[in-house]
Scaffold this motif. Structure first.
Motif, PDB file in Angstrom:
ATOM      1  N   VAL A 110       0.791  -1.160  -0.075  1.00 49.41           N
ATOM      2  CA  VAL A 110      -0.094   0.053  -0.029  1.00 49.41           C
ATOM      3  C   VAL A 110       0.853   1.190  -0.045  1.00 49.41           C
ATOM      4  CG1 VAL A 110      -1.772  -1.181   1.039  1.00 49.41           C
ATOM      5  CG2 VAL A 110      -0.216   0.010   2.529  1.00 49.41           C
ATOM      6  N   ALA A 111       0.325   2.364  -0.772  1.00 54.44           N
ATOM      7  CA  ALA A 111       0.977   3.567  -0.525  1.00 54.44           C
ATOM      8  C   ALA A 111      -0.230   4.581  -0.612  1.00 54.44           C
ATOM      9  CB  ALA A 111       1.695   3.931  -1.858  1.00 54.44           C
ATOM     10  N   GLN A 112      -0.164   5.630   0.393  1.00 53.72           N
ATOM     11  CA  GLN A 112      -1.113   6.568   0.432  1.00 53.72           C
ATOM     12  C   GLN A 112      -0.722   8.032   1.071  1.00 53.72           C
ATOM     13  OE1 GLN A 112      -4.979   4.897   2.596  1.00 53.72           O
ATOM     14  NE2 GLN A 112      -4.964   6.652   3.932  1.00 53.72           N
ATOM     15  N   ARG A 113      -1.415   9.005   0.338  1.00 51.46           N
ATOM     16  CA  ARG A 113      -0.943  10.242   0.865  1.00 51.46           C
ATOM     17  C   ARG A 113      -2.068  11.320   0.401  1.00 51.46           C
ATOM     18  NH1 ARG A 113      -0.052  14.220  -2.442  1.00 51.46           N
ATOM     19  NH2 ARG A 113       1.990  15.398  -1.758  1.00 51.46           N
ATOM     20  N   PRO A 114      -2.284  12.239   1.215  1.00 51.05           N
ATOM     21  CA  PRO A 114      -3.064  13.396   1.000  1.00 51.05           C
ATOM     22  C   PRO A 114      -2.928  13.808  -0.667  1.00 51.05           C
ATOM     23  CG  PRO A 114      -2.359  13.774   2.846  1.00 51.05           C
ATOM     24  CD  PRO A 114      -1.325  12.693   2.218  1.00 51.05           C
ATOM     25  N   THR A 115      -4.106  14.216  -1.364  1.00 50.27           N
ATOM     26  CA  THR A 115      -3.762  14.854  -2.636  1.00 50.27           C
ATOM     27  C   THR A 115      -3.243  16.157  -2.885  1.00 50.27           C
ATOM     28  OG1 THR A 115      -6.058  15.408  -2.631  1.00 50.27           O
ATOM     29  CG2 THR A 115      -5.569  13.080  -3.590  1.00 50.27           C
ATOM     30  N   MET A 116      -3.312  16.942  -1.721  1.00 55.58           N
ATOM     31  CA  MET A 116      -2.957  18.278  -1.842  1.00 55.58           C
ATOM     32  C   MET A 116      -1.358  18.414  -2.221  1.00 55.58           C
ATOM     33  SD  MET A 116      -3.393  21.439  -1.541  1.00 55.58           S
ATOM     34  CE  MET A 116      -4.808  21.883  -0.471  1.00 55.58           C
ATOM     35  N   GLY A 117      -1.089  19.110  -3.214  1.00 58.32           N
ATOM     36  CA  GLY A 117       0.224  19.251  -3.621  1.00 58.32           C
ATOM     37  C   GLY A 117       0.765  17.992  -4.567  1.00 58.32           C
ATOM     38  N   LEU A 118       0.006  17.087  -4.690  1.00 56.94           N
ATOM     39  CA  LEU A 118       0.406  15.833  -5.473  1.00 56.94           C
ATOM     40  C   LEU A 118       0.720  16.395  -7.118  1.00 56.94           C
ATOM     41  CD1 LEU A 118       0.696  12.745  -5.705  1.00 56.94           C
ATOM     42  CD2 LEU A 118      -1.693  12.847  -6.668  1.00 56.94           C
ATOM     43  N   ASP A 119       1.864  16.046  -7.434  1.00 61.19           N
ATOM     44  CA  ASP A 119       1.886  16.318  -9.097  1.00 61.19           C
ATOM     45  C   ASP A 119       1.971  15.131  -9.932  1.00 61.19           C
ATOM     46  OD1 ASP A 119       4.577  15.417  -9.147  1.00 61.19           O
ATOM     47  OD2 ASP A 119       5.344  17.266  -8.348  1.00 61.19           O
ATOM     48  N   GLN A 120       2.160  14.935 -11.467  1.00 59.55           N
ATOM     49  CA  GLN A 120       1.773  13.873 -11.936  1.00 59.55           C
ATOM     50  C   GLN A 120       2.962  12.984 -11.733  1.00 59.55           C
ATOM     51  OE1 GLN A 120      -0.730  13.596 -14.577  1.00 59.55           O
ATOM     52  NE2 GLN A 120       0.026  11.487 -14.164  1.00 59.55           N
ATOM     53  N   GLU A 121       4.016  13.772 -11.781  1.00 57.76           N
ATOM     54  CA  GLU A 121       5.487  12.836 -11.672  1.00 57.76           C
ATOM     55  C   GLU A 121       5.205  12.019 -10.248  1.00 57.76           C
ATOM     56  OE1 GLU A 121       9.751  13.825 -10.625  1.00 57.76           O
ATOM     57  OE2 GLU A 121       9.496  14.327 -12.767  1.00 57.76           O
ATOM     58  N   GLU A 122       4.832  12.620  -9.098  1.00 52.12           N
ATOM     59  CA  GLU A 122       4.541  11.763  -8.053  1.00 52.12           C
ATOM     60  C   GLU A 122       3.571  10.618  -8.166  1.00 52.12           C
ATOM     61  OE1 GLU A 122       4.222  12.318  -3.038  1.00 52.12           O
ATOM     62  OE2 GLU A 122       3.853  13.945  -4.424  1.00 52.12           O
ATOM     63  N   LEU A 123       2.364  11.006  -8.673  1.00 50.81           N
ATOM     64  CA  LEU A 123       1.492   9.774  -8.788  1.00 50.81           C
ATOM     65  C   LEU A 123       2.249   8.787  -9.697  1.00 50.81           C
ATOM     66  CD1 LEU A 123      -2.284  10.205  -9.535  1.00 50.81           C
ATOM     67  CD2 LEU A 123      -0.792   8.945 -11.088  1.00 50.81           C
ATOM     68  N   ASP A 124       2.690   9.227 -10.811  1.00 53.46           N
ATOM     69  CA  ASP A 124       3.220   8.034 -11.698  1.00 53.46           C
ATOM     70  C   ASP A 124       4.355   7.141 -10.811  1.00 53.46           C
ATOM     71  OD1 ASP A 124       1.776   9.411 -13.579  1.00 53.46           O
ATOM     72  OD2 ASP A 124       3.615  10.044 -14.794  1.00 53.46           O
ATOM     73  N   SER A 125       5.196   7.782 -10.069  1.00 59.49           N
ATOM     74  CA  SER A 125       6.365   7.147  -9.359  1.00 59.49           C
ATOM     75  C   SER A 125       5.446   6.093  -8.093  1.00 59.49           C
ATOM     76  CB  SER A 125       7.104   8.144  -8.588  1.00 59.49           C
ATOM     77  OG  SER A 125       7.863   7.479  -7.778  1.00 59.49           O
ATOM     78  N   MET A 126       4.361   6.749  -7.516  1.00 56.07           N
ATOM     79  CA  MET A 126       3.744   5.975  -6.652  1.00 56.07           C
ATOM     80  C   MET A 126       3.230   4.609  -7.279  1.00 56.07           C
ATOM     81  SD  MET A 126       1.746   8.845  -4.312  1.00 56.07           S
ATOM     82  CE  MET A 126       0.732   7.563  -3.018  1.00 56.07           C
ATOM     83  N   VAL A 127       2.360   4.817  -8.535  1.00 55.46           N
ATOM     84  CA  VAL A 127       1.888   3.481  -9.172  1.00 55.46           C
ATOM     85  C   VAL A 127       3.016   2.659  -9.386  1.00 55.46           C
ATOM     86  CG1 VAL A 127       0.590   2.784 -10.827  1.00 55.46           C
ATOM     87  CG2 VAL A 127      -0.071   4.713  -9.904  1.00 55.46           C
TER      88      VAL A 127
END
Length: 155
Positions: A110-127
């Motif tokens: 699992v990985a989880q974080r609030p969405t505030m400040g999330l950018d595309q690169e971080e989302l891609d990296s988390m997945v």
């Protein structure tokens, strides 16, 4: 990209992150509509990476919108449970940006974080990170502890 090389970050809205997830799928040549989860009301998707099935959720929680990425690995084995759980804790020590957990005797990454400040690169990296760890660990846990792969029991 903004002035001085800053990236556009999410304001934290569910719609912002929804668009980022759709962009992730399109960038990979996948149709996000074909990867929607039934019953997730447009805020849950799945993707397969190697032997791992990864789920991406955008949830509205008490503390605000949250991105949650999870991948089921194996069922907790009937034998050597203490050694198995100890091994999961030891593996957690070396993981970065994700963790192992259990739910109903299923081991998850699992990985989880609030969405505030999330950018595309971080989302891609988390997945990618959850998918990589899940694909790496599922076969190893099944082999080393005689655990049933999650997907073997679901078919």
């Amino acid at each position: 990209m903004g002035l001085f090389g800053t990236k556009r970050a999410s304001h934290g809205t569910i719609d912002d992150v929804h668009h980022m997830v759709e962009h992730y799928f399109k960038k990979r040549g996948l149709d996000p509509e074909q990867h929607l989860l039934d019953g997730a009301e447009g805020y849950g998707w799945w993707v397969t990476e190697g032997s791992a099935r990864v789920y991406i959720f955008v949830q509205d929680t008490n503390t605000g919108p949250t991105l949650r990425i999870t991948a089921p690995l194996v069922h907790v084995p009937d034998q050597n449970r203490e050694a198995f759980y100890r091994h999961l804790l030891d593996v957690n020590t070396d993981l970065s940006s994700c963790a192992l957990s259990t739910h109903d005797d299923i081991v998850l990454v699992v990985a989880q974080r609030p969405t505030m400040g999330l950018d595309q690169e971080e989302l891609d990296s988390m997945v990618w990170n959850v998918a990589y760890v899940a694909d790496l660990l599922d076969d190893k846990l099944a082999h080393d502890f005689n655990a049933k792969m999650y997907w073997d029991r679901c078919r």
